[in-house]
Scaffold this active site. Structure first.
Site, PDB file in Angstrom:
ATOM      1  N   GLN A 168       0.830  -1.205   0.000  1.00 47.41           N
ATOM      2  CA  GLN A 168       0.000   0.000   0.000  1.00 47.41           C
ATOM      3  C   GLN A 168       0.867   1.259   0.000  1.00 47.41           C
ATOM      4  O   GLN A 168       1.702   1.436   0.898  1.00 47.41           O
ATOM      5  CB  GLN A 168      -0.925   0.024   1.224  1.00 47.41           C
ATOM      6  CG  GLN A 168      -1.868  -1.166   1.321  1.00 47.41           C
ATOM      7  CD  GLN A 168      -1.350  -2.263   2.212  1.00 47.41           C
ATOM      8  OE1 GLN A 168      -0.178  -2.632   2.135  1.00 47.41           O
ATOM      9  NE2 GLN A 168      -2.220  -2.803   3.053  1.00 47.41           N
TER      10      GLN A 168
ATOM     11  N   GLN B 139      -0.112  -0.251  -5.791  1.00 49.70           N
ATOM     12  CA  GLN B 139      -1.210  -0.672  -4.926  1.00 49.70           C
ATOM     13  C   GLN B 139      -1.755   0.539  -4.147  1.00 49.70           C
ATOM     14  O   GLN B 139      -0.987   1.310  -3.559  1.00 49.70           O
ATOM     15  CB  GLN B 139      -0.735  -1.741  -3.938  1.00 49.70           C
ATOM     16  CG  GLN B 139      -1.847  -2.263  -3.043  1.00 49.70           C
ATOM     17  CD  GLN B 139      -1.390  -3.394  -2.144  1.00 49.70           C
ATOM     18  OE1 GLN B 139      -0.331  -3.978  -2.358  1.00 49.70           O
ATOM     19  NE2 GLN B 139      -2.185  -3.719  -1.139  1.00 49.70           N
ATOM     20  N   ASP B 140      -3.078   0.702  -4.164  1.00 46.63           N
ATOM     21  CA  ASP B 140      -3.738   1.775  -3.391  1.00 46.63           C
ATOM     22  C   ASP B 140      -3.294   3.173  -3.815  1.00 46.63           C
ATOM     23  O   ASP B 140      -2.972   4.016  -2.978  1.00 46.63           O
ATOM     24  CB  ASP B 140      -3.477   1.595  -1.890  1.00 46.63           C
ATOM     25  CG  ASP B 140      -4.195   0.396  -1.303  1.00 46.63           C
ATOM     26  OD1 ASP B 140      -4.740  -0.397  -2.087  1.00 46.63           O
ATOM     27  OD2 ASP B 140      -4.226   0.256  -0.083  1.00 46.63           O
TER      28      ASP B 140
ATOM     29  N   ASP C 132      -6.283  -2.645  -6.166  1.00 48.16           N
ATOM     30  CA  ASP C 132      -7.203  -1.738  -5.444  1.00 48.16           C
ATOM     31  C   ASP C 132      -6.807  -0.277  -5.642  1.00 48.16           C
ATOM     32  O   ASP C 132      -6.764   0.501  -4.690  1.00 48.16           O
ATOM     33  CB  ASP C 132      -7.202  -2.064  -3.951  1.00 48.16           C
ATOM     34  CG  ASP C 132      -7.485  -3.523  -3.660  1.00 48.16           C
ATOM     35  OD1 ASP C 132      -8.135  -4.182  -4.477  1.00 48.16           O
ATOM     36  OD2 ASP C 132      -7.040  -4.014  -2.604  1.00 48.16           O
TER      37      ASP C 132
ATOM     38  N   ARG D  52     -13.194  -5.454  -6.169  1.00 47.68           N
ATOM     39  CA  ARG D  52     -13.448  -6.510  -5.185  1.00 47.68           C
ATOM     40  C   ARG D  52     -13.937  -5.847  -3.900  1.00 47.68           C
ATOM     41  O   ARG D  52     -13.607  -4.685  -3.607  1.00 47.68           O
ATOM     42  CB  ARG D  52     -12.195  -7.357  -4.937  1.00 47.68           C
ATOM     43  CG  ARG D  52     -10.987  -6.597  -4.421  1.00 47.68           C
ATOM     44  CD  ARG D  52      -9.830  -7.539  -4.145  1.00 47.68           C
ATOM     45  NE  ARG D  52      -8.656  -6.844  -3.619  1.00 47.68           N
ATOM     46  CZ  ARG D  52      -7.733  -7.422  -2.856  1.00 47.68           C
ATOM     47  NH1 ARG D  52      -7.852  -8.687  -2.506  1.00 47.68           N
ATOM     48  NH2 ARG D  52      -6.697  -6.734  -2.420  1.00 47.68           N
TER      49      ARG D  52
END
Length: 525
Positions: free
Chosen positions: A320, A342-343, A364, A431
């Site tokens: 993250q 990520q993120d 994500d 998701r």
């Protein structure tokens, strides 16, 4: 988003979140007042409602409840009272932090509790304009803040078996207020194609090629400041809350910037995507929480950014790593780029609008629990280390939160590093990070990188019945819904009426505030 969880226990997290309810009958050997018991029975969490109302010296046996509005006001004030109490307890836990990771998560909680109290206060302050939608937005944010506080401890080391034990009286009490205030979608008014919450002055600023700045940032010394953070700090000393424009000239600014709660109506104007770049490298892999990993974090309401690249360079190996986090109500991002893995983009909370923006990432890469609309944006999936991309991970934890991610009239394609290996990577629209995750793609071009199933489970059957995922009138090679998931919460939307719930006009009440920013937007479908 959590990829892995460490196995060691985390006593401090239990201090913060584990609650043992003591019934009023045991505490005082008398039952709660019948009126309180009957009103609390109408809430999702009657037990803490009964207990704290019965124990509170402000309410107790003699407080008259004449109707639902009285009970709602009482519930708001009770949530505020308990939030203040929880904040005091949290403040006292600093000395119990055993290491830097515990301290990092604890410091997040201090900031998040403060924000929670501010948001609940706004709903009870008689001098603050607050309709039912405002109240639901601010209470949704208050609940999200507490969930974010808990998430920080999970990220930095709580064992899986402790997570179900983590609860919070304040969270339950806020959920009760959300249930009592439950509001549907109301079509707001529009002006010149924008939600009316955008003032005419802000519209001019966004459309002007060279708005007059209050401050100029330039690395070569030709401005008032050499760093963005210094210009933001100076803005904090201004009088009033009028729009404050900071022009950030072309250059790469390696710094982390925070625009706090009290800094309202700040506007950052760059010289264009790829020209003005704010760059940081904080990450969970590097020891910070996701919340604090943001290169730029914005909480002050009414924030606007235009023509800037926000970047996190931690790389995919550090998990993250946020480029930008927004918890700014009525915030607007126009012709900006958000770059990470990520993120990448943390749409944390409140009402947000993104127009003509680019977002790059892997896992994500648009996540959070705001009520947010992306319009005419480009979403670029990159080459992920684990061969799976998920574009969204929406974080709604309560069915009455008025939050979700809406992607409208946009494009989902492969970034340059993914194109050569696209066949070996599975890319999904999203998701379910949390129980009531809500995301809709509408009239968006979905290229061939999208897996035919469309959506990916988070873990087993978690949230598959309670989420809301929708697709409406999308186009492109990846848009076929013939082989999509068969979850109860997944919907192929065929009704324009249903789809219109997630438009700028309805979902973020855009007609009431966007026109003032001058950012182009489409109100309806």
């Amino acid at each position: 988003m959590l990829i892995s969880k460490l196995a060691m226990a985390f006593p401090l997290a239990i201090f913060l979140f584990m609650t043992v309810f003591v019934s009023p009958a045991l505490a005082r050997n008398i039952p709660p007042p019948p009126s309180i018991k009957s009103w609390c029975a109408q809430t999702p969490y009657p037990q803490p409602c009964e207990y704290f109302l019965s124990q509170s010296p402000k309410y107790g046996y003699n407080y008259p409840i004449k109707g639902k509005s009285d009970f709602f006001k009482m519930s708001l004030n009770l949530a505020l009272e308990r939030a203040v109490h929880a904040q005091e307890n949290t403040n006292n836990l600093g000395s119990k932090c055993r290491d830097e990771r515990e301290k990092a998560a604890w410091e997040d909680c201090l900031e998040l509790y403060e924000s929670t109290i501010v948001k609940i206060n706004k709903t009870v302050d008689p001098y603050t304009k607050c309709d039912a939608v405002d109240a639901q937005t601010w209470l949704s944010t208050a609940l999200t803040n507490l969930e974010t506080c808990k998430q920080g401890f999970i990220e930095l080391g709580v064992a899986d078996h402790l997570v179900p034990l983590m609860s919070n009286n304040v969270s339950c009490l806020i959920s009760n207020t959300l249930s009592l205030n439950k509001v549907g979608y109301n079509e707001p008014s529009y002006k010149e194609g924008f939600p009316t919450w955008v003032t005419p002055g802000d519209r001019k600023l966004l459309q002007s090629s060279s708005p007059t700045p209050n401050a100029v940032v330039a690395q070569d010394g030709s401005g008032n400041f050499k760093t963005v953070a210094a210009a933001v700090a100076a803005a904090a000393t201004r009088s009033g809350n009028g729009r404050y424009v900071i022009h950030v000239k072309a250059g790469t600014y390696k710094e982390n910037v925070e625009i706090g709660t009290k800094l309202k109506n700040i506007m950052l104007v760059g010289d264009g995507i790829g020209k003005t770049i704010i760059m940081g490298s904080n990450s969970v892999g590097g020891g910070t929480t996701t919340f604090k990993s943001a290169t730029v974090a914005v909480v002050g309401d009414g924030f606007i950014a235009r023509a800037i690249t926000f970047r996190n360079t931690a790389g995919p190996q550090n998990h993250q790593a946020v480029a930008l986090r927004s918890g700014s109500d009525l915030s607007v991002f126009y012709q900006c780029s958000f770059e990470g893995y990520q993120d990448t983009l943390y749409v944390h909370s409140q009402r947000q609008f993104y127009s003509e923006c680019d977002v790059y990432g892997t896992v994500d890469y648009i996540f959070g629990n705001a009520a947010v609309v992306f319009q005419n944006c480009n979403l670029y999936s990159r080459n992920p280390p684990n061969k799976i991309n998920t574009i969204t991970a929406q974080g709604r934890t309560d069915p009455n939160q008025n939050t979700g991610i809406s992607i409208h009239n946009s494009r989902v394609t492969a970034a340059s590093d993914l194109k050569p290996v696209q066949g070996s990577v599975k890319t999904y629209l999203g998701r379910p990070w949390q129980q009531y995750s809500r995301t809709v793609f509408m009239k968006t071009f979905l290229d061939g990188l999208i897996d035919p199933a469309g959506w990916l489970p988070w873990s087993g059957n978690f949230a598959l019945d309670t989420l809301y995922y929708g697709e409406y009138a999308n186009t492109g090679p990846g848009s076929s819904t013939a082989n999509r998931v068969s979850w109860k919460g997944y919907h192929v939307i065929t009704s324009a009426t249903e789809a219109s719930k997630f438009t700028v006009g309805n979902f973020i009440a855009g007609n009431s505030w966007l026109p003032a920013t001058n950012v182009p937007f489409t109100s309806g479908l």
